[in-house]
Design an enzyme around this catalytic site. Structure first.
Site, PDB file in Angstrom:
ATOM      1  N   LYS A  53       0.820  -1.220   0.000  1.00  0.00           N
ATOM      2  CA  LYS A  53       0.000   0.000   0.000  1.00  0.00           C
ATOM      3  C   LYS A  53       0.850   1.263   0.000  1.00  0.00           C
ATOM      4  O   LYS A  53       0.502   2.244  -0.634  1.00  0.00           O
ATOM      5  CB  LYS A  53      -0.909   0.032   1.233  1.00  0.00           C
ATOM      6  N   HIS A  96       4.482   0.963   6.604  1.00  0.00           N
ATOM      7  CA  HIS A  96       4.500   1.252   5.169  1.00  0.00           C
ATOM      8  C   HIS A  96       5.901   1.674   4.762  1.00  0.00           C
ATOM      9  O   HIS A  96       6.439   2.641   5.273  1.00  0.00           O
ATOM     10  CB  HIS A  96       3.500   2.360   4.830  1.00  0.00           C
TER      11      HIS A  96
END
Ligand code: IMP
Length: 437
Positions: free
Chosen positions: A16, A41
Site C-alpha cells: 500500500k 509502510h
C-alpha cells in the site's frame, strides 16, 4: 467524486505504501482511517527507504495535508519519534501539514504491556501473533468505554483520572498474567511531555475531510492492514481490532459513505500473511522460499519472515465484494519472474462442495478445504523496466488478465518493482485516465 479509498485486499502488506505514494502525486489530502503503529509502510524515494507506522504515506509530499483519523489508535511516543526521524532526514514542515483527530484513541504503555503479556502466555493455538504494539487492548478500552482520546491531552488532570480508572480495570488481568502495571505517575509524566507537541496538531478532522471533499479537493483515504484482517470481515479471530476494510473508511475518517468516490483494492500477485491463522494457499517448499526471498517478505514492523503462498482468488473475490472494489492495484508482479509455472487458487473444495468466494473462517467446518489450482506458465524476463501492459512478456500479461477476469474488477495499476517509477499505470481515478507516476 474526488475521494479514493485505498484498501488492502489480502492480509496486509500488499504494498500500500508505494501505491498510496503514487496516487498521492494527484491528491491534496491523505487520511489514515484505521489501525495504529501495527502498520508499517515502506516508502522508497530515490535511494531512500523509510518505514512509517503511524504517519500517512503522503507525509513525504510537501504540499499534502495529512490527517490521522478518528478510527485510529495513536501511540504518541511512536508518532513523535517518526516526526523526529523525518526531521533528522531533512524533511521539514511536517507538523504544519499534519492534523490529528481529537477523537482518535491513545495507546498507552499498559496496552503495550498487556498485548505483550497475553501473546507470551497464550497457548500455541490461541496466540494471534500480534505486533505487540498495544492495538487490541487500546481498541478494547475504546469499546469498553474507558478509552482515553487524543483530545483528552488538552486537560491532563481529567485525563489522569480517566487513566487511573482504566488501569484499575486492567489490574487483575495484568496480575494474572504475571506482570505489573506501570505507575500512574510514569504514564502521566510521558503524556505531559508529549502534550505540548501533540495538542497543537489536534483538530476536528471529520470536518476537515468533509470540507475538503466539498471543496473539490482530491482526498485519499489510506487503509492499513487488509480486508482479511478486518475485525468484521477478516478470518476471525485471527484478525486485528479495527475496521481495516473500505467500510471503515467512512467511520474512521468521519464522513458519510456517499462521500467516497472510488475504492481501489491492492493485491499482491501472490499471497503473504504474518501472524497466525488460516492460509489455504500457503507454500512450504522452494516456491514459497522464492516468494519470500525475491519478494523480501519480512515484516516491516516486526522483522518476522512472512508466510508465503499462491494468489487466493476466493479471498480476493470476497474482498472485492465487501469493499466494493472498483479497481485493483496488482503489486510485486516482478517477484514471479523466473518461476517455471505459477499456480492460482480459483476455488476451495470443501465437504459441502466447491466454494469460490469466501474467507476460510466462514466455511463449515473451517479448515477442511483443498485449494483448487489453475496452473499458468511463468516467464523469465525482468519486468522492472516495463511501463505499458503490452510490453509485458505474454505469459505475465495473461496472468494479469486472468486475475482481472476472475476477480471481477479491472486492474488500474501493476507494480513491477519497488521504485515509484517501476509502475504500469492503466487508470488513475483522480484524473480519470492513465497518467505516468
Ligand atoms: P495486531 O493488529 O497487532 O493486534 O495483530 C493482529 C494480527 O494482525 C496479527 O496476525 C498481525 O500479524 C496482523 N497484522 C497487524 N498489522 C499488520 C500489518 O500491517 N500487516 C500485516 N499483518 C498485520
Amino acid at each position: 467524486m474526488s475521494s479514493v479509498v485505498i484498501v488492502g485486499a489480502q492480509w496486509g502488506d500488499e504494498g500500500k505504501g508505494k501505491i498510496v505514494d503514487i496516487y498521492m502525486e494527484f491528491a491534496d489530502v491523505v487520511v489514515r482511517y484505521a489501525g495504529g503503529p501495527n502498520a508499517g509502510h515502506t516508502l522508497v524515494v530515490g535511494d531512500e527507504k523509510i518505514v512509517v507506522r503511524l504517519l500517512p504515506s503522503g507525509i513525504l509530499r510537501e504540499r499534502t495535508h495529512c490527517i490521522l483519523g478518528q478510527g485510529m489508535v495513536i501511540d504518541t511516543e511512536v508518532l513523535l519519534g517518526e516526526i523526529d526521524e523525518l526531521h533528522r532526514r531533512g524533511h521539514s514542515n511536517l507538523e504544519a501539514r499534519l492534523s490529528l483527530s481529537d477523537r482518535a484513541h491513545l495507546i498507552l504503555p499498559y496496552h503495550v504491556l498487556i498485548d505483550t503479556l497475553r501473546e507470551g502466555s497464550a497457548p500455541a493455538d490461541k496466540a494471534l501473533g500480534t505486533t505487540k504494539k498495544g492495538i487490541g487492548p487500546a481498541y478494547e478500552d475504546k469499546v469498553k468505554r474507558v478509552g482515553v482520546r487524543c483530545g483528552d491531552l488538552r486537560d491532563l488532570k481529567a485525563m489522569s483520572a480517566r487513566i487511573a480508572y482504566a488501569m484499575a480495570a486492567w489490574e487483575p488481568t495484568v496480575r494474572a498474567l504475571g506482570g505489573e502495571l506501570p505507575s500512574l505517575q510514569s504514564v502521566m509524566a510521558k503524556l505531559e511531555a508529549h502534550a505540548a507537541r501533540i495538542v497543537p496538531m489536534l483538530a476536528h478532522t471529520s470536518e476537515l475531510v468533509d470540507d475538503a471533499i466539498k471543496a473539490g479537493k482530491r482526498v485519499m483515504l489510506e487503509g492499513a492492514q487488509g480486508t482479511l484482517l478486518d475485525i468484521d470481515h477478516g478470518t476471525y479471530p485471527f484478525v486485528t481490532s479495527s475496521s481495516a476494510g473500505a467500510g471503515g473508511a467512512a467511520s474512521g475518517a468521519g464522513i458519510g459513505p456517499n462521500r467516497i468516490g472510488t475504492v481501489i483494492g491492492i493485491t499482491k500477485a501472490y499471497t503473504t500473511r504474518v501472524g497466525t491463522g488460516p492460509f489455504p494457499t500457503e507454500l512450504d517448499d522452494s516456491d514459497g522460499k522464492h516468494l519470500r526471498e525475491v519478494g523480501a517478505e519480512f515484516g516491516s514492523v516486526t522483522g518476522r519472515p512472512r508466510r508465503t503462498g499462491w494468489l487466493d482468488l476466493p479471498g480476493l473475490r470476497y474482498a472485492s465484494r465487501v469493499n466494493g472494489i472498483d479497481g485493483l492495484a496488482l503489486t510485486k508482479l516482478d517477484v514471479l519472474t523466473g518461476m517455471e509455472r505459477i499456480r492460482v487458487c480459483v476455488a476451495y473444495d470443501t465437504p459441502q462442495g466447491r466454494v469460490t468466494s469466501l474467507p476460510i473462517d466462514q466455511l463449515d467446518p473451517p479448515g477442511q478445504i483443498t485449494p483448487v489450482y489453475v496452473e499458468m506458465p511463468g516467464w523469465k524476463e525482468r519486468l522492472e523496466g516495463v511501463r505499458v501492459l503490452d510490453d509485458l512478456p505474454a505469459n505475465a500479461r495473461a496472468y494479469v488478465r486472468f486475475i482481472e477476469e476472475q476477480a471481477g474488477a479491472p486492474v488500474y495499476l501493476v507494480s513491477v518493482g519497488p521504485r515509484r517509477s517501476e509502475t504500469i499505470m492503466l487508470h488513475n481515478p483522480f484524473v480519470g485516465r492513465a497518467a505516468a507516476p
